[in-house]
Design a protein around this motif. Structure first.
Motif, mmCIF file in Angstrom:
data_model
loop_
_atom_site.group_PDB
_atom_site.id
_atom_site.type_symbol
_atom_site.label_atom_id
_atom_site.label_comp_id
_atom_site.label_asym_id
_atom_site.label_seq_id
_atom_site.Cartn_x
_atom_site.Cartn_y
_atom_site.Cartn_z
ATOM 1 N N GLN A 62 130.584 98.330 -33.152
ATOM 2 C CA GLN A 62 130.594 98.356 -31.673
ATOM 3 C C GLN A 62 131.038 97.052 -30.855
ATOM 4 O O GLN A 62 130.252 96.363 -30.007
ATOM 5 C CB GLN A 62 128.901 98.342 -31.464
ATOM 6 C CG GLN A 62 128.254 99.551 -31.911
ATOM 7 C CD GLN A 62 126.624 99.633 -31.677
ATOM 8 O OE1 GLN A 62 125.919 98.746 -32.202
ATOM 9 N NE2 GLN A 62 126.323 100.655 -30.988
ATOM 10 N N ILE A 63 131.951 96.418 -31.546
ATOM 11 C CA ILE A 63 132.778 95.431 -31.221
ATOM 12 C C ILE A 63 133.023 95.149 -29.559
ATOM 13 O O ILE A 63 132.649 94.402 -29.111
ATOM 14 C CB ILE A 63 134.101 95.192 -32.167
ATOM 15 C CG1 ILE A 63 133.517 94.586 -33.485
ATOM 16 C CG2 ILE A 63 134.603 93.681 -31.671
ATOM 17 C CD1 ILE A 63 134.629 94.655 -34.392
ATOM 18 N N GLN A 64 133.499 96.336 -29.256
ATOM 19 C CA GLN A 64 133.960 96.220 -27.802
ATOM 20 C C GLN A 64 132.547 96.208 -27.018
ATOM 21 O O GLN A 64 132.556 95.368 -26.239
ATOM 22 C CB GLN A 64 134.766 97.713 -27.414
ATOM 23 C CG GLN A 64 135.205 97.721 -26.070
ATOM 24 C CD GLN A 64 135.929 98.833 -25.708
ATOM 25 O OE1 GLN A 64 135.650 99.272 -24.571
ATOM 26 N NE2 GLN A 64 136.917 99.404 -26.582
ATOM 27 N N GLU A 65 131.610 97.113 -27.159
ATOM 28 C CA GLU A 65 130.566 96.937 -26.294
ATOM 29 C C GLU A 65 129.749 95.524 -26.903
ATOM 30 O O GLU A 65 129.311 95.130 -25.596
ATOM 31 C CB GLU A 65 129.548 98.076 -27.031
ATOM 32 C CG GLU A 65 128.121 98.052 -26.281
ATOM 33 C CD GLU A 65 127.176 99.088 -26.842
ATOM 34 O OE1 GLU A 65 126.189 98.968 -26.463
ATOM 35 O OE2 GLU A 65 127.732 100.137 -27.246
ATOM 36 N N PHE A 66 129.525 94.925 -27.950
ATOM 37 C CA PHE A 66 128.982 93.833 -27.935
ATOM 38 C C PHE A 66 129.741 92.521 -27.204
ATOM 39 O O PHE A 66 128.985 91.874 -26.791
ATOM 40 C CB PHE A 66 128.923 93.669 -29.583
ATOM 41 C CG PHE A 66 128.665 91.884 -29.820
ATOM 42 C CD1 PHE A 66 127.404 91.620 -29.660
ATOM 43 C CD2 PHE A 66 129.596 91.209 -30.384
ATOM 44 C CE1 PHE A 66 126.893 90.293 -29.854
ATOM 45 C CE2 PHE A 66 129.153 89.592 -30.677
ATOM 46 C CZ PHE A 66 127.763 89.373 -30.532
ATOM 47 N N LEU A 67 130.927 92.651 -27.505
ATOM 48 C CA LEU A 67 131.982 91.219 -26.849
ATOM 49 C C LEU A 67 131.755 91.422 -25.259
ATOM 50 O O LEU A 67 131.554 90.672 -24.827
ATOM 51 C CB LEU A 67 133.191 91.395 -27.625
ATOM 52 C CG LEU A 67 133.221 91.191 -28.973
ATOM 53 C CD1 LEU A 67 134.726 91.135 -29.324
ATOM 54 C CD2 LEU A 67 132.906 89.593 -28.832
ATOM 55 N N LYS A 68 132.084 92.885 -24.856
ATOM 56 C CA LYS A 68 131.908 92.938 -23.171
ATOM 57 C C LYS A 68 130.404 92.349 -22.603
ATOM 58 O O LYS A 68 130.369 91.593 -21.796
ATOM 59 C CB LYS A 68 132.036 94.298 -22.992
ATOM 60 C CG LYS A 68 133.592 94.629 -22.834
ATOM 61 C CD LYS A 68 133.674 96.128 -22.450
ATOM 62 C CE LYS A 68 135.379 96.324 -22.445
ATOM 63 N NZ LYS A 68 135.501 97.872 -21.760
#
Length: 78
Positions: A6-12
């Motif tokens: 969930q890298i994209q969601e976490f970082l955003k």
């Protein structure tokens, strides 16, 4: 695959990182790996990428990886 990133969601949501380019530049991991992780939740980082991501964003692996019960999940592998 029982794990997803969930890298994209976490970082955003948690770090204000809006693009895979910024993720790549921040971490210094290879460009194909950074873009692959950003764009494909079924791609999992290798141990060196885990370390770079955690060091860069001062976070734990559990913040961006999630176990998914495949018997109840409607996530489809691409």
């Amino acid at each position: 695959m029982p794990m997803i990133n969930q890298i994209q969601e976490f970082l955003k949501n948690q770090r204000g990182v809006k693009t895979p380019y910024r993720f790549w530049r921040d971490t210094g991991i290879s460009r194909p790996v950074a873009y692959g992780l950003w764009n494909n939740p079924h791609k999992l980082p290798d141990p060196s990428a885990y370390s770079r991501i955690c060091e860069t964003y001062k976070t734990q692996i559990s913040d961006f990886l999630m176990w998914v019960d495949e018997s109840t999940s409607d996530l489809n592998e691409n």
